[in-house]
Design a protein around this motif. Structure first.
Motif, PDB file in Angstrom:
ATOM      1  N   THR A  12      50.054  78.663   7.991  1.00  0.00           N
ATOM      2  CA  THR A  12      49.519  78.821   9.336  1.00  0.00           C
ATOM      3  C   THR A  12      48.441  77.770   9.511  1.00  0.00           C
ATOM      4  OG1 THR A  12      49.933  81.183   9.306  1.00  0.00           O
ATOM      5  CG2 THR A  12      48.348  80.389  10.918  1.00  0.00           C
ATOM      6  N   LYS A  13      48.646  76.910  10.479  1.00  0.00           N
ATOM      7  CA  LYS A  13      47.688  75.838  10.707  1.00  0.00           C
ATOM      8  C   LYS A  13      47.076  75.993  12.091  1.00  0.00           C
ATOM      9  CE  LYS A  13      47.099  70.873  10.588  1.00  0.00           C
ATOM     10  NZ  LYS A  13      47.714  69.584  10.412  1.00  0.00           N
ATOM     11  N   VAL A  14      45.767  76.057  12.140  1.00  0.00           N
ATOM     12  CA  VAL A  14      45.063  76.102  13.416  1.00  0.00           C
ATOM     13  C   VAL A  14      44.532  74.701  13.676  1.00  0.00           C
ATOM     14  CG1 VAL A  14      43.127  77.086  14.693  1.00  0.00           C
ATOM     15  CG2 VAL A  14      44.436  78.526  13.131  1.00  0.00           C
ATOM     16  N   ASN A  15      45.009  74.109  14.764  1.00  0.00           N
ATOM     17  CA  ASN A  15      44.549  72.779  15.161  1.00  0.00           C
ATOM     18  C   ASN A  15      43.496  72.937  16.243  1.00  0.00           C
ATOM     19  OD1 ASN A  15      46.434  71.289  13.557  1.00  0.00           O
ATOM     20  ND2 ASN A  15      48.014  71.876  15.012  1.00  0.00           N
ATOM     21  N   ILE A  16      42.270  72.553  15.930  1.00  0.00           N
ATOM     22  CA  ILE A  16      41.175  72.626  16.894  1.00  0.00           C
ATOM     23  C   ILE A  16      40.862  71.214  17.355  1.00  0.00           C
ATOM     24  CG2 ILE A  16      38.759  73.236  17.272  1.00  0.00           C
ATOM     25  CD1 ILE A  16      39.091  75.370  15.082  1.00  0.00           C
ATOM     26  N   GLU A  17      40.702  71.083  18.646  1.00  0.00           N
ATOM     27  CA  GLU A  17      40.386  69.793  19.251  1.00  0.00           C
ATOM     28  C   GLU A  17      39.247  70.022  20.245  1.00  0.00           C
ATOM     29  OE1 GLU A  17      43.049  67.349  22.256  1.00  0.00           O
ATOM     30  OE2 GLU A  17      43.906  67.305  20.230  1.00  0.00           O
ATOM     31  N   VAL A  18      38.317  69.097  20.325  1.00  0.00           N
ATOM     32  CA  VAL A  18      37.240  69.182  21.307  1.00  0.00           C
ATOM     33  C   VAL A  18      37.589  68.225  22.436  1.00  0.00           C
ATOM     34  CG1 VAL A  18      34.778  68.831  21.733  1.00  0.00           C
ATOM     35  CG2 VAL A  18      35.545  69.800  19.549  1.00  0.00           C
ATOM     36  N   ILE A  19      37.611  68.759  23.653  1.00  0.00           N
ATOM     37  CA  ILE A  19      37.942  67.921  24.812  1.00  0.00           C
ATOM     38  C   ILE A  19      36.756  67.872  25.768  1.00  0.00           C
ATOM     39  CG2 ILE A  19      40.423  68.341  24.641  1.00  0.00           C
ATOM     40  CD1 ILE A  19      40.117  70.297  26.990  1.00  0.00           C
ATOM     41  N   GLU A  20      36.664  66.787  26.471  1.00  0.00           N
ATOM     42  CA  GLU A  20      35.615  66.618  27.473  1.00  0.00           C
ATOM     43  C   GLU A  20      36.019  67.339  28.750  1.00  0.00           C
ATOM     44  OE1 GLU A  20      34.663  62.515  28.152  1.00  0.00           O
ATOM     45  OE2 GLU A  20      34.486  62.103  26.007  1.00  0.00           O
ATOM     46  N   VAL A  21      35.104  68.145  29.258  1.00  0.00           N
ATOM     47  CA  VAL A  21      35.317  68.834  30.525  1.00  0.00           C
ATOM     48  C   VAL A  21      34.050  68.634  31.359  1.00  0.00           C
ATOM     49  CG1 VAL A  21      36.126  70.960  31.635  1.00  0.00           C
ATOM     50  CG2 VAL A  21      36.624  70.576  29.216  1.00  0.00           C
ATOM     51  N   PRO A  22      33.852  67.396  31.872  1.00  0.00           N
ATOM     52  CA  PRO A  22      32.617  67.100  32.603  1.00  0.00           C
ATOM     53  C   PRO A  22      32.436  67.976  33.842  1.00  0.00           C
ATOM     54  CG  PRO A  22      34.202  65.300  32.815  1.00  0.00           C
ATOM     55  CD  PRO A  22      34.750  66.254  31.809  1.00  0.00           C
ATOM     56  N   GLU A  23      33.534  68.420  34.423  1.00  0.00           N
ATOM     57  CA  GLU A  23      33.442  69.281  35.599  1.00  0.00           C
ATOM     58  C   GLU A  23      32.788  70.622  35.268  1.00  0.00           C
ATOM     59  OE1 GLU A  23      37.177  66.777  35.765  1.00  0.00           O
ATOM     60  OE2 GLU A  23      36.286  68.138  34.294  1.00  0.00           O
ATOM     61  N   TRP A  24      32.861  71.022  33.998  1.00  0.00           N
ATOM     62  CA  TRP A  24      32.280  72.281  33.555  1.00  0.00           C
ATOM     63  C   TRP A  24      30.941  72.070  32.851  1.00  0.00           C
ATOM     64  CZ3 TRP A  24      36.750  75.661  31.174  1.00  0.00           C
ATOM     65  CH2 TRP A  24      37.707  75.902  32.166  1.00  0.00           C
ATOM     66  N   GLY A  25      30.535  70.810  32.693  1.00  0.00           N
ATOM     67  CA  GLY A  25      29.225  70.512  32.139  1.00  0.00           C
ATOM     68  C   GLY A  25      29.168  70.256  30.659  1.00  0.00           C
ATOM     69  N   GLY A  26      30.299  69.955  30.011  1.00  0.00           N
ATOM     70  CA  GLY A  26      30.234  69.670  28.586  1.00  0.00           C
ATOM     71  C   GLY A  26      31.588  69.578  27.925  1.00  0.00           C
ATOM     72  N   ASP A  27      31.573  69.685  26.605  1.00  0.00           N
ATOM     73  CA  ASP A  27      32.790  69.641  25.802  1.00  0.00           C
ATOM     74  C   ASP A  27      33.218  71.072  25.471  1.00  0.00           C
ATOM     75  OD1 ASP A  27      32.501  66.896  25.768  1.00  0.00           O
ATOM     76  OD2 ASP A  27      31.541  66.862  23.808  1.00  0.00           O
ATOM     77  N   LEU A  28      34.518  71.248  25.235  1.00  0.00           N
ATOM     78  CA  LEU A  28      35.063  72.569  24.947  1.00  0.00           C
ATOM     79  C   LEU A  28      36.048  72.481  23.796  1.00  0.00           C
ATOM     80  CD1 LEU A  28      35.314  75.573  25.944  1.00  0.00           C
ATOM     81  CD2 LEU A  28      37.257  74.785  27.310  1.00  0.00           C
ATOM     82  N   GLY A  29      35.940  73.398  22.862  1.00  0.00           N
ATOM     83  CA  GLY A  29      36.910  73.482  21.774  1.00  0.00           C
ATOM     84  C   GLY A  29      38.154  74.211  22.244  1.00  0.00           C
ATOM     85  N   VAL A  30      39.310  73.659  21.897  1.00  0.00           N
ATOM     86  CA  VAL A  30      40.585  74.315  22.198  1.00  0.00           C
ATOM     87  C   VAL A  30      41.429  74.292  20.930  1.00  0.00           C
ATOM     88  CG1 VAL A  30      40.579  73.790  24.671  1.00  0.00           C
ATOM     89  CG2 VAL A  30      41.633  72.180  23.094  1.00  0.00           C
ATOM     90  N   ARG A  31      42.380  75.231  20.854  1.00  0.00           N
ATOM     91  CA  ARG A  31      43.218  75.321  19.664  1.00  0.00           C
ATOM     92  C   ARG A  31      44.647  75.654  20.079  1.00  0.00           C
ATOM     93  NH1 ARG A  31      44.730  80.348  18.439  1.00  0.00           N
ATOM     94  NH2 ARG A  31      43.584  82.076  19.320  1.00  0.00           N
ATOM     95  N   ASN A  32      45.543  75.470  19.120  1.00  0.00           N
ATOM     96  CA  ASN A  32      46.935  75.845  19.332  1.00  0.00           C
ATOM     97  C   ASN A  32      47.071  77.363  19.294  1.00  0.00           C
ATOM     98  OD1 ASN A  32      46.311  75.443  16.437  1.00  0.00           O
ATOM     99  ND2 ASN A  32      48.414  76.120  16.118  1.00  0.00           N
ATOM    100  N   LEU A  33      48.068  77.868  20.010  1.00  0.00           N
ATOM    101  CA  LEU A  33      48.378  79.296  19.985  1.00  0.00           C
ATOM    102  C   LEU A  33      49.452  79.559  18.939  1.00  0.00           C
ATOM    103  CD1 LEU A  33      48.636  80.049  23.824  1.00  0.00           C
ATOM    104  CD2 LEU A  33      46.617  80.162  22.343  1.00  0.00           C
ATOM    105  N   SER A  34      49.361  80.692  18.291  1.00  0.00           N
ATOM    106  CA  SER A  34      50.410  81.095  17.352  1.00  0.00           C
ATOM    107  C   SER A  34      51.635  81.542  18.138  1.00  0.00           C
ATOM    108  CB  SER A  34      49.914  82.251  16.478  1.00  0.00           C
ATOM    109  OG  SER A  34      49.812  83.438  17.255  1.00  0.00           O
ATOM    110  N   SER A  35      52.730  81.719  17.460  1.00  0.00           N
ATOM    111  CA  SER A  35      53.954  82.199  18.105  1.00  0.00           C
ATOM    112  C   SER A  35      53.730  83.548  18.778  1.00  0.00           C
ATOM    113  CB  SER A  35      55.078  82.295  17.069  1.00  0.00           C
ATOM    114  OG  SER A  35      56.259  82.765  17.666  1.00  0.00           O
TER     115      SER A  35
END
Length: 136
Positions: A12-35
């Motif tokens: 089971t691999k959780v891939n976390i990525e930080v993306i820029e969301v300037p409209e919301w005022g900063g960066d946000l961590g997102v990850r893959n969903l499991s099945s």
């Protein structure tokens, strides 16, 4: 690559990525969903009236991006940062930011347009090209 011989060999691999969301005022961590999480997400969009097959309704689609963001946004450990109670507030946020976050979660999870491309899932393709979400 080792051969998978039992469920115990499946990683089971959780891939976390930080993306820029300037409209919301900063960066946000997102990850893959499991099945299982993808199945839960799809069930959030379905309605099953008595004596009828399950189907997607416009009332359920109304919260599609919010559910995706709730399920895939995370802290540095991969733990959720939003809950169902956050839906009204998330839906008041800028849609460009919402779309960017939802698209990143779909990409990491192999959903929507990204389900079509094994190269994208394997990380062998440029993911910066424009893509349209199935859930917008």
């Amino acid at each position: 690559m080792p051969r998978i011989k039992s469920i115990g060999d499946v990683q089971t691999k959780v891939n976390i990525e930080v993306i820029e969301v300037p409209e919301w005022g900063g960066d946000l961590g997102v990850r893959n969903l499991s099945s299982g999480e993808v199945s839960l997400y799809h069930s959030k969009l379905m309605q099953q009236p008595k004596d009828k097959a399950p189907h997607v309704t416009s009332a359920r689609l109304r919260h599609a991006n919010a559910w995706l963001v709730i399920m895939g946004s995370c802290d540095d450990s991969g733990d959720p940062i939003f809950t169902e109670a956050d839906i009204p507030e998330l839906e008041r946020k800028d849609n460009a930011g919402m779309s960017r976050v939802a698209d990143a979660i779909q990409r990491l999870s192999g959903l929507g347009d990204y389900a079509q491309s094994s190269e994208v899932l394997a990380g062998k393709s440029d993911t910066s090209q424009d893509s349209h979400s199935d859930y917008d």
